[in-house]
Design an enzyme around this catalytic site. Sequence first.
Site, PDB file in Angstrom:
ATOM      1  N   GLY A 136     -52.412  48.061  48.701  1.00 23.66           N
ATOM      2  CA  GLY A 136     -52.855  48.847  47.557  1.00 23.66           C
ATOM      3  C   GLY A 136     -54.043  49.741  47.836  1.00 23.66           C
ATOM      4  O   GLY A 136     -54.011  50.605  48.712  1.00 23.66           O
ATOM      5  N   LYS A 207     -45.096  44.576  55.393  1.00 19.09           N
ATOM      6  CA  LYS A 207     -46.474  45.000  55.630  1.00 19.09           C
ATOM      7  C   LYS A 207     -46.969  44.528  56.993  1.00 19.09           C
ATOM      8  O   LYS A 207     -47.706  45.244  57.685  1.00 19.09           O
ATOM      9  CB  LYS A 207     -47.367  44.470  54.514  1.00 19.09           C
ATOM     10  CG  LYS A 207     -47.022  45.060  53.149  1.00 19.09           C
ATOM     11  CD  LYS A 207     -47.738  44.352  52.020  1.00 19.09           C
ATOM     12  CE  LYS A 207     -47.362  44.947  50.673  1.00 19.09           C
ATOM     13  NZ  LYS A 207     -47.988  44.226  49.533  1.00 19.09           N
TER      14      LYS A 207
END
Length: 430
Positions: A136, A207
């Site tokens: 984020g 990720k």
Amino acid sequence: MMRTRPLKVALLGCGVVGSEVARIMTTHAGDLAARIGAPVELAGIGVRRPGKVRDGVPAELVTTDATALVKRGDIDVVVEVIGGIEPARTLITTAFEHGASVVSANKALLAQDGAALHAAAEAHGKDLYYEAAVAGAIPLIRPLRESLAGDKVNRVLGIVNGTTNFILDKMDTTGAGYQEALDEATALGYAEADPTADVEGFDAAAKAAILAGIAFHTRVRLDDVHREGMTEVTAADFASAKQMGRTIKLLAICERAEDGGSVTARVHPAMIPLTHPLASVRGAYNAVFVESDAAGQLMFYGPGAGGSPTASAVLGDLVAVCRNRLSGATGPGESAYAALPVSPMGEVVTRYHISLDVADKPGVLAQVATVFAEHGVSIDTVRQQGKDGEASLVVVTHRASDAALGGTVEALRKLDTVRGVASIMRVEGE
């Protein structure tokens, strides 16, 4: 001096993140122009459902023909926040072909086809930025590929999924069971209606692939990442962890081998000491711990998901790409020169916590210890509790390979005195 002709941006996707990107571009237009050196104009928004109400989004910019939007030829930057593999992949490559740079938040696509996308960007002399794809709002991609470009990164250890951290934190602090904690996460909007991608580790694995590739200058695909979810973590596991002065987190771990000749990438629950910086990461927050030769230990912490935090990362990339556009330059592309092999999970060396249900009678501990010795796995500590002919046996090992531990567990299951293997968990952070 500020250029008067605006840089035109096409936005693909107008959900939670996309609508926030559009809002910030509109409300902060003056600041963005000052920071970039030219006005930025939202030229079109590609969506799947044109009839959906989107507060603050000009209806005249909305289109269902995303392909025509990226083919216009006057678009400077395409911002892709639709997610998934297709049509995102085709739209991004089409954008490059028609002269646009790309900012993406698409972790799944980058983990699967990052090399091809980087190649397409390079072939057309365009930028591909994706800070928002991992953690984020936390600045992480850029520090790894720019700030630490002159250093040697040896390990990246992190909590990169807010949903799973919220669930595990609730289990730890309140004693809730997995389902109870998941229900609360869903009610609060942290978990999707179908939480599989989060709780089974798929999101974190994507990720991890991106982080490992950047950190080790090596192409690491999603298929290279070992993945285990956290749905089998129990209150008993947390109780055992507390007795050891530890807690449990779902970790993405990317490591360079001690000899520097290979790398590994994995996602799984693990026990970590309460003294480790990651142990104090609460709620839906993310944190990534980086270890390198020169810089030493670095910690990156903050909100890892949500509309505003993710949009912050997207806008940061947008500013950087627009500046590059004005100067006629491009930022750093793929760095995969090291081309290190990715070792299989069986070669990973770490410690283990194994909980066994065994018969409560003499000689059981000796049998279990013999099995560990036969497979070359050294025991650090043993804890046994017995009642009414049954007992639990908790063994914590010294460092051993995953393959050796697997062989040990398989042999333990065959012992008549072992009723079952209740849990196996890796012990990290030391």
